[in-house]
Design a protein around this motif. Structure first.
Motif, PDB file in Angstrom:
ATOM      1  N   GLY A  19      -4.993 -64.689  -7.047  1.00  0.00           N
ATOM      2  CA  GLY A  19      -5.730 -65.357  -5.993  1.00  0.00           C
ATOM      3  C   GLY A  19      -4.880 -65.939  -4.881  1.00  0.00           C
ATOM      4  N   ASP A  20      -3.580 -65.888  -5.019  1.00  0.00           N
ATOM      5  CA  ASP A  20      -2.688 -66.431  -3.988  1.00  0.00           C
ATOM      6  C   ASP A  20      -2.316 -65.304  -3.028  1.00  0.00           C
ATOM      7  OD1 ASP A  20      -0.699 -67.542  -2.416  1.00  0.00           O
ATOM      8  OD2 ASP A  20       0.395 -68.415  -4.103  1.00  0.00           O
ATOM      9  N   ILE A  21      -2.986 -65.264  -1.874  1.00  0.00           N
ATOM     10  CA  ILE A  21      -2.736 -64.146  -0.968  1.00  0.00           C
ATOM     11  C   ILE A  21      -1.321 -64.170  -0.402  1.00  0.00           C
ATOM     12  CG2 ILE A  21      -5.149 -63.783  -0.388  1.00  0.00           C
ATOM     13  CD1 ILE A  21      -4.562 -65.083   2.325  1.00  0.00           C
ATOM     14  N   ALA A  22      -0.688 -65.315  -0.403  1.00  0.00           N
ATOM     15  CA  ALA A  22       0.692 -65.394   0.077  1.00  0.00           C
ATOM     16  C   ALA A  22       1.656 -64.632  -0.837  1.00  0.00           C
ATOM     17  CB  ALA A  22       1.127 -66.850   0.210  1.00  0.00           C
ATOM     18  N   LEU A  23       1.277 -64.453  -2.098  1.00  0.00           N
ATOM     19  CA  LEU A  23       2.124 -63.704  -3.039  1.00  0.00           C
ATOM     20  C   LEU A  23       1.928 -62.190  -2.939  1.00  0.00           C
ATOM     21  CD1 LEU A  23       1.918 -65.784  -6.337  1.00  0.00           C
ATOM     22  CD2 LEU A  23       3.863 -65.556  -4.775  1.00  0.00           C
ATOM     23  N   ARG A  24       0.812 -61.764  -2.395  1.00  0.00           N
ATOM     24  CA  ARG A  24       0.495 -60.333  -2.381  1.00  0.00           C
ATOM     25  C   ARG A  24       1.597 -59.464  -1.778  1.00  0.00           C
ATOM     26  NH1 ARG A  24      -5.902 -60.325  -0.797  1.00  0.00           N
ATOM     27  NH2 ARG A  24      -6.544 -61.610  -2.558  1.00  0.00           N
ATOM     28  N   PRO A  25       2.154 -59.815  -0.618  1.00  0.00           N
ATOM     29  CA  PRO A  25       3.204 -58.945  -0.064  1.00  0.00           C
ATOM     30  C   PRO A  25       4.397 -58.791  -1.005  1.00  0.00           C
ATOM     31  CG  PRO A  25       2.443 -60.475   1.592  1.00  0.00           C
ATOM     32  CD  PRO A  25       1.829 -60.903   0.296  1.00  0.00           C
ATOM     33  N   HIS A  26       4.801 -59.869  -1.645  1.00  0.00           N
ATOM     34  CA  HIS A  26       5.959 -59.831  -2.545  1.00  0.00           C
ATOM     35  C   HIS A  26       5.664 -58.998  -3.790  1.00  0.00           C
ATOM     36  CE1 HIS A  26       7.481 -62.825   0.175  1.00  0.00           C
ATOM     37  NE2 HIS A  26       6.407 -63.554  -0.052  1.00  0.00           N
ATOM     38  N   VAL A  27       4.467 -59.156  -4.325  1.00  0.00           N
ATOM     39  CA  VAL A  27       4.075 -58.393  -5.511  1.00  0.00           C
ATOM     40  C   VAL A  27       3.982 -56.910  -5.161  1.00  0.00           C
ATOM     41  CG1 VAL A  27       2.222 -58.024  -7.198  1.00  0.00           C
ATOM     42  CG2 VAL A  27       2.911 -60.356  -6.596  1.00  0.00           C
ATOM     43  N   LEU A  28       3.391 -56.604  -4.011  1.00  0.00           N
ATOM     44  CA  LEU A  28       3.300 -55.208  -3.582  1.00  0.00           C
ATOM     45  C   LEU A  28       4.692 -54.607  -3.427  1.00  0.00           C
ATOM     46  CD1 LEU A  28       1.773 -52.713  -2.604  1.00  0.00           C
ATOM     47  CD2 LEU A  28       1.770 -53.731  -0.307  1.00  0.00           C
ATOM     48  N   LYS A  29       5.586 -55.317  -2.780  1.00  0.00           N
ATOM     49  CA  LYS A  29       6.936 -54.793  -2.575  1.00  0.00           C
ATOM     50  C   LYS A  29       7.617 -54.508  -3.910  1.00  0.00           C
ATOM     51  CE  LYS A  29      11.292 -55.633  -0.192  1.00  0.00           C
ATOM     52  NZ  LYS A  29      12.037 -56.562   0.677  1.00  0.00           N
ATOM     53  N   ASN A  30       7.483 -55.421  -4.856  1.00  0.00           N
ATOM     54  CA  ASN A  30       8.093 -55.207  -6.178  1.00  0.00           C
ATOM     55  C   ASN A  30       7.545 -53.947  -6.848  1.00  0.00           C
ATOM     56  OD1 ASN A  30       9.745 -57.441  -5.957  1.00  0.00           O
ATOM     57  ND2 ASN A  30       8.307 -58.793  -7.000  1.00  0.00           N
ATOM     58  N   HIS A  31       6.247 -53.731  -6.761  1.00  0.00           N
ATOM     59  CA  HIS A  31       5.654 -52.519  -7.340  1.00  0.00           C
ATOM     60  C   HIS A  31       6.175 -51.275  -6.635  1.00  0.00           C
ATOM     61  CE1 HIS A  31       2.877 -54.030 -10.338  1.00  0.00           C
ATOM     62  NE2 HIS A  31       2.519 -54.986  -9.490  1.00  0.00           N
ATOM     63  N   LEU A  32       6.268 -51.329  -5.328  1.00  0.00           N
ATOM     64  CA  LEU A  32       6.747 -50.168  -4.577  1.00  0.00           C
ATOM     65  C   LEU A  32       8.210 -49.872  -4.878  1.00  0.00           C
ATOM     66  CD1 LEU A  32       4.985 -50.766  -1.138  1.00  0.00           C
ATOM     67  CD2 LEU A  32       4.363 -49.090  -2.906  1.00  0.00           C
ATOM     68  N   LEU A  33       9.000 -50.919  -5.070  1.00  0.00           N
ATOM     69  CA  LEU A  33      10.418 -50.713  -5.383  1.00  0.00           C
ATOM     70  C   LEU A  33      10.615 -50.068  -6.756  1.00  0.00           C
ATOM     71  CD1 LEU A  33      12.029 -53.953  -3.910  1.00  0.00           C
ATOM     72  CD2 LEU A  33      12.361 -51.591  -3.102  1.00  0.00           C
ATOM     73  N   GLU A  34       9.613 -50.152  -7.614  1.00  0.00           N
ATOM     74  CA  GLU A  34       9.672 -49.515  -8.930  1.00  0.00           C
ATOM     75  C   GLU A  34       9.258 -48.046  -8.863  1.00  0.00           C
ATOM     76  OE1 GLU A  34       7.161 -51.934 -11.375  1.00  0.00           O
ATOM     77  OE2 GLU A  34       8.533 -53.639 -11.321  1.00  0.00           O
ATOM     78  N   SER A  35       8.863 -47.588  -7.691  1.00  0.00           N
ATOM     79  CA  SER A  35       8.424 -46.201  -7.532  1.00  0.00           C
ATOM     80  C   SER A  35       9.500 -45.397  -6.810  1.00  0.00           C
ATOM     81  CB  SER A  35       7.105 -46.173  -6.754  1.00  0.00           C
ATOM     82  OG  SER A  35       7.313 -46.645  -5.435  1.00  0.00           O
ATOM     83  N   ASP A  36       9.117 -44.254  -6.290  1.00  0.00           N
ATOM     84  CA  ASP A  36      10.075 -43.433  -5.552  1.00  0.00           C
ATOM     85  C   ASP A  36       9.619 -43.326  -4.091  1.00  0.00           C
ATOM     86  OD1 ASP A  36       8.279 -41.094  -5.169  1.00  0.00           O
ATOM     87  OD2 ASP A  36       8.507 -40.873  -7.332  1.00  0.00           O
ATOM     88  N   PRO A  37      10.504 -42.842  -3.215  1.00  0.00           N
ATOM     89  CA  PRO A  37      10.163 -42.767  -1.794  1.00  0.00           C
ATOM     90  C   PRO A  37       8.900 -41.948  -1.501  1.00  0.00           C
ATOM     91  CG  PRO A  37      12.522 -42.518  -2.064  1.00  0.00           C
ATOM     92  CD  PRO A  37      11.926 -42.508  -3.449  1.00  0.00           C
TER      93      PRO A  37
END
Length: 166
Positions: A19-37
């Protein structure tokens, strides 16, 4: 990536952020960094496709009533925020924007929404040391307006008028 995986990741980010929208960008980035280009490129294309679909005077009028935004510089980040809310809310915004009056929306979403899109590019650059490739963007068929007639809008968006008192 298909559309279901895109929306699944959006939902996962929203849930993980609790529910903390301020965390969403950071969480998204972490998920993307676990993937490939390639995954990030695909995610970015789906994101851009969503923005393209949302560029309409109908939604822009609804956002004007909700937030008072007139400029595309405010409207487009609000679209990013609506995408971050998940497929259900985004589809309501596209097809029945007056029903956004029935949904509890955040008040401080603009800054976060700008950052939300930016982390897609940041994650790609961190993994590849290159800018994310150009993407296909479909421009709207209608010219977007910044001229809103509240009387006319009250007929199309009675619930938004009632809720936001414009």
């Amino acid at each position: 990536m298909d559309e279901n995986k895109f929306w699944s990741l959006i939902e996962k980010v929203k849930i993980t952020s609790k529910g903390d929208i301020a965390l969403r960008p950071h969480v998204l980035k972490n998920h993307l960094l676990e993937s490939d280009p390639a995954f990030i490129e695909s995610f970015n294309q789906f994101f851009v496709n969503c923005v393209s679909k949302a560029l309409s005077n109908k939604l822009k009028s609804a956002v004007f009533l909700i937030k008072g935004y007139r400029s595309d510089y405010d409207f487009i980040p609000y679209i990013d925020y609506l995408i971050s809310e998940g497929k259900t809310i985004f589809e309501v915004a596209l097809h029945q924007p007056d029903d956004l009056a029935d949904i509890a929306l955040a008040n401080n979403e603009s800054y976060v929404a700008i950052e939300y899109r930016g982390v897609v590019h940041e994650a790609y650059e961190e993994l590849t040391e290159r800018d994310i490739p150009d993407f296909n963007f479909s421009f709207p068929t209608e010219d977007l307006t910044n001229d809103f007639n509240k009387f006319e809008l009250s007929k199309e968006f009675p619930k938004l008028i009632e809720k936001y008192g414009n």
